[in-house]
Design a protein around this motif. Structure first.
Motif, PDB file in Angstrom:
ATOM      1  N   ALA A  85      -2.633  -5.690   7.413  1.00 30.93           N
ATOM      2  CA  ALA A  85      -3.414  -5.962   8.621  1.00 30.93           C
ATOM      3  C   ALA A  85      -4.689  -5.122   8.714  1.00 30.93           C
ATOM      4  CB  ALA A  85      -2.537  -5.755   9.858  1.00 30.93           C
ATOM      5  N   PRO A  86      -4.692  -3.852   8.248  1.00 33.93           N
ATOM      6  CA  PRO A  86      -5.925  -3.052   8.352  1.00 33.93           C
ATOM      7  C   PRO A  86      -7.077  -3.533   7.466  1.00 33.93           C
ATOM      8  CG  PRO A  86      -4.004  -1.631   8.138  1.00 33.93           C
ATOM      9  CD  PRO A  86      -3.553  -3.022   7.816  1.00 33.93           C
ATOM     10  N   LEU A  87      -6.794  -4.383   6.482  1.00 32.93           N
ATOM     11  CA  LEU A  87      -7.867  -4.850   5.600  1.00 32.93           C
ATOM     12  C   LEU A  87      -8.722  -5.877   6.325  1.00 32.93           C
ATOM     13  CD1 LEU A  87      -6.199  -5.303   2.092  1.00 32.93           C
ATOM     14  CD2 LEU A  87      -7.994  -3.696   2.712  1.00 32.93           C
ATOM     15  N   PRO A  88     -10.029  -5.652   6.383  1.00 34.00           N
ATOM     16  CA  PRO A  88     -10.879  -6.575   7.138  1.00 34.00           C
ATOM     17  C   PRO A  88     -11.036  -7.943   6.496  1.00 34.00           C
ATOM     18  CG  PRO A  88     -12.193  -4.896   6.036  1.00 34.00           C
ATOM     19  CD  PRO A  88     -10.760  -4.493   5.866  1.00 34.00           C
ATOM     20  N   PRO A 118       0.809  -1.218   0.000  1.00 37.28           N
ATOM     21  CA  PRO A 118       0.000   0.000   0.000  1.00 37.28           C
ATOM     22  C   PRO A 118       0.842   1.268   0.000  1.00 37.28           C
ATOM     23  CG  PRO A 118      -0.081  -1.063   2.151  1.00 37.28           C
ATOM     24  CD  PRO A 118       0.584  -2.029   1.218  1.00 37.28           C
ATOM     25  N   TYR A 119       2.127   1.145   0.381  1.00 38.31           N
ATOM     26  CA  TYR A 119       3.057   2.265   0.248  1.00 38.31           C
ATOM     27  C   TYR A 119       4.458   1.712   0.015  1.00 38.31           C
ATOM     28  CZ  TYR A 119       5.764   6.455   1.017  1.00 38.31           C
ATOM     29  OH  TYR A 119       6.636   7.493   0.843  1.00 38.31           O
ATOM     30  N   ALA A 120       5.091   2.173  -1.041  1.00 41.60           N
ATOM     31  CA  ALA A 120       6.392   1.640  -1.427  1.00 41.60           C
ATOM     32  C   ALA A 120       7.448   1.864  -0.359  1.00 41.60           C
ATOM     33  CB  ALA A 120       6.848   2.280  -2.746  1.00 41.60           C
ATOM     34  N   GLY A 121       7.360   2.964   0.377  1.00 44.07           N
ATOM     35  CA  GLY A 121       8.360   3.279   1.374  1.00 44.07           C
ATOM     36  C   GLY A 121       8.425   2.296   2.522  1.00 44.07           C
ATOM     37  N   PRO A 175      -3.630   4.966   4.901  1.00 45.03           N
ATOM     38  CA  PRO A 175      -4.715   5.541   5.690  1.00 45.03           C
ATOM     39  C   PRO A 175      -6.113   5.122   5.243  1.00 45.03           C
ATOM     40  CG  PRO A 175      -3.076   7.215   5.155  1.00 45.03           C
ATOM     41  CD  PRO A 175      -2.762   6.008   4.318  1.00 45.03           C
ATOM     42  N   ASP A 176      -6.231   4.670   3.996  1.00 44.08           N
ATOM     43  CA  ASP A 176      -7.548   4.343   3.443  1.00 44.08           C
ATOM     44  C   ASP A 176      -7.793   2.850   3.271  1.00 44.08           C
ATOM     45  OD1 ASP A 176      -8.355   7.042   3.164  1.00 44.08           O
ATOM     46  OD2 ASP A 176      -7.197   7.206   1.310  1.00 44.08           O
ATOM     47  N   LEU A 177      -6.855   2.020   3.696  1.00 46.48           N
ATOM     48  CA  LEU A 177      -7.000   0.584   3.471  1.00 46.48           C
ATOM     49  C   LEU A 177      -8.284   0.030   4.076  1.00 46.48           C
ATOM     50  CD1 LEU A 177      -3.566  -1.233   3.874  1.00 46.48           C
ATOM     51  CD2 LEU A 177      -4.915  -0.895   1.802  1.00 46.48           C
ATOM     52  N   ALA A 178      -8.643   0.500   5.255  1.00 48.01           N
ATOM     53  CA  ALA A 178      -9.816  -0.038   5.939  1.00 48.01           C
ATOM     54  C   ALA A 178     -11.112   0.232   5.182  1.00 48.01           C
ATOM     55  CB  ALA A 178      -9.905   0.528   7.355  1.00 48.01           C
ATOM     56  N   LYS A 179     -11.063   1.144   4.211  1.00 48.28           N
ATOM     57  CA  LYS A 179     -12.247   1.423   3.404  1.00 48.28           C
ATOM     58  C   LYS A 179     -12.546   0.303   2.415  1.00 48.28           C
ATOM     59  CE  LYS A 179     -11.623   6.448   3.597  1.00 48.28           C
ATOM     60  NZ  LYS A 179     -11.392   7.675   2.784  1.00 48.28           N
ATOM     61  N   ILE A 180     -11.562  -0.561   2.167  1.00 50.37           N
ATOM     62  CA  ILE A 180     -11.767  -1.668   1.231  1.00 50.37           C
ATOM     63  C   ILE A 180     -12.403  -2.820   2.005  1.00 50.37           C
ATOM     64  CG2 ILE A 180     -10.675  -3.248  -0.404  1.00 50.37           C
ATOM     65  CD1 ILE A 180      -8.380  -1.284  -0.658  1.00 50.37           C
ATOM     66  N   ILE A 181     -13.690  -3.020   1.811  1.00 50.43           N
ATOM     67  CA  ILE A 181     -14.407  -4.030   2.590  1.00 50.43           C
ATOM     68  C   ILE A 181     -14.717  -5.285   1.779  1.00 50.43           C
ATOM     69  CG2 ILE A 181     -15.380  -2.316   4.147  1.00 50.43           C
ATOM     70  CD1 ILE A 181     -17.981  -2.472   2.540  1.00 50.43           C
ATOM     71  N   ILE A 182     -14.263  -5.312   0.533  1.00 47.10           N
ATOM     72  CA  ILE A 182     -14.457  -6.495  -0.301  1.00 47.10           C
ATOM     73  C   ILE A 182     -13.315  -7.479  -0.045  1.00 47.10           C
ATOM     74  CG2 ILE A 182     -15.739  -5.275  -2.098  1.00 47.10           C
ATOM     75  CD1 ILE A 182     -13.116  -5.021  -3.648  1.00 47.10           C
ATOM     76  N   PRO A 183     -13.457  -8.738  -0.448  1.00 49.32           N
ATOM     77  CA  PRO A 183     -12.355  -9.702  -0.284  1.00 49.32           C
ATOM     78  C   PRO A 183     -11.117  -9.289  -1.081  1.00 49.32           C
ATOM     79  CG  PRO A 183     -14.425 -10.832  -0.727  1.00 49.32           C
ATOM     80  CD  PRO A 183     -14.676  -9.379  -0.982  1.00 49.32           C
ATOM     81  N   VAL A 184      -9.961  -9.402  -0.457  1.00 45.46           N
ATOM     82  CA  VAL A 184      -8.689  -9.056  -1.105  1.00 45.46           C
ATOM     83  C   VAL A 184      -7.699 -10.183  -0.870  1.00 45.46           C
ATOM     84  CG1 VAL A 184      -6.779  -7.422  -1.248  1.00 45.46           C
ATOM     85  CG2 VAL A 184      -9.090  -6.593  -0.741  1.00 45.46           C
TER      86      VAL A 184
END
Length: 310
Positions: free
Chosen positions: A275-278, A158-161, A240-249
């Protein structure tokens, strides 16, 4: 985004410039398509899309400077039971730069993919992205909920750094990212193309026709578009926006014993990053560098089948 860990942002540490490579046309596999690919009507001069097969929709997004043909084997495999939409980013792998010739590349390409989804009523499609394409898939799911029904990310963070430490932020990286962009953009196309064989050897473990085609496609990419797209990647932080993705990943990441890094380091990096992805499923593919689809093609297709089966 290649993740032989420290190589990912080696330029930020003063090492030679490396970046996600290209996967050119497969020598074999195209004839296995269930039907001839058809060019989709253009919705933007930033992308082109080829469609093949019938069934539930799957959108495939290649990585930085990659050819859409990176997905040839996957498209051949899936087209018997799916309608596959293969994205080609303008300026990559020999396609004219079009709208990507100047200004930002990342966000406009994501919006072009969204426009394609809307124009063709593809909401809820499965989206698979490799490297920068994986980051684009995440951004699409964040910015346009409903466009994707599920997402597979193939070797991207989610971030290259994060490769150099979770403490790195965009303001910390941006000056170096700008230097990298300017180095590429102000150079010549010939110099860029000549450097690609050496760079690609770091991204693909295999030595075969597919690897050779990937290198050829890398050299054919427009150096200006590549430089800007790489900069965009280095200043895009989706954490910061990962948790907004609520679909399966599903996240696939590689590891190989020749990487020089402990396997546990890879595991910690990727599992921590997502980890933030539900609804995240993080899976390692051993015996591979960045191009999992080239280095472990059978395993990759098994993972894709499992992803689509839910």
């Amino acid at each position: 985004m290649q993740l032989r860990l420290k190589l990912r942002l080696a330029t930020l540490a003063g090492l030679p410039l490396i970046h996600p490579g290209i996967y050119g046309e497969l020598v074999n596999g195209v004839a296995a398509y269930a039907a001839a690919p058809v060019a989709a009507p253009a919705v933007s001069d930033r992308i082109a899309v080829t469609v093949i097969g019938k069934g539930p929709d799957v959108i495939l997004i290649p990585g930085l400077a990659s050819s859409g043909h990176v997905w040839d084997a996957a498209a051949a495999h899936l087209s018997a039971h799916h309608r596959v939409h293969v994205v080609q980013v303008a300026g990559f792998a020999g396609m004219p730069a079009g709208g990507n010739a100047s200004g930002p590349v990342f966000e406009p390409v994501v919006e072009a993919i969204h426009a394609y989804v809307a124009a063709n009523h593809l909401q809820g499609a499965a989206v698979i992205g490799h490297s920068l394409g994986g980051t684009m898939a995440m951004r699409l799911a964040i910015a346009h909920p409903g466009d994707a029904g599920r997402v597979m990310i193939v070797d991207a963070l989610p971030y290259a750094g994060m490769v150099f430490g979770p403490q790195l932020t965009v303001p910390m990286v941006q000056p170096q990212a700008a230097m990298i962009r300017d180095q590429i953009v102000k150079g010549t196309q010939e110099a860029y193309a000549a450097a690609e064989p050496g760079q690609m050897a770091r991204w693909i473990k295999s030595h075969n026709a597919e690897a050779d085609a990937a290198t050829a496609a890398a050299s054919a990419s427009d150096h200006g578009v590549v430089g800007q797209a790489l900069y965009d990647d280095l200043v895009t932080d989706l954490r910061p926006d990962l948790a907004k993705i609520i679909i399966p990943v599903t996240i696939l990441y590689p590891w190989d014993e020749t990487s020089g890094m402990p396997r546990q380091a890879f595991d910690t990096l990727y599992t921590g990053a997502y980890a933030p992805l539900p609804h995240a499923k993080v899976e390692r593919v051993d015996g591979s560098y960045h191009f999992i689809m080239i280095d472990q093609p059978a395993v990759f297709l098994q993972k894709v089948d499992a992803f689509l089966a839910g």
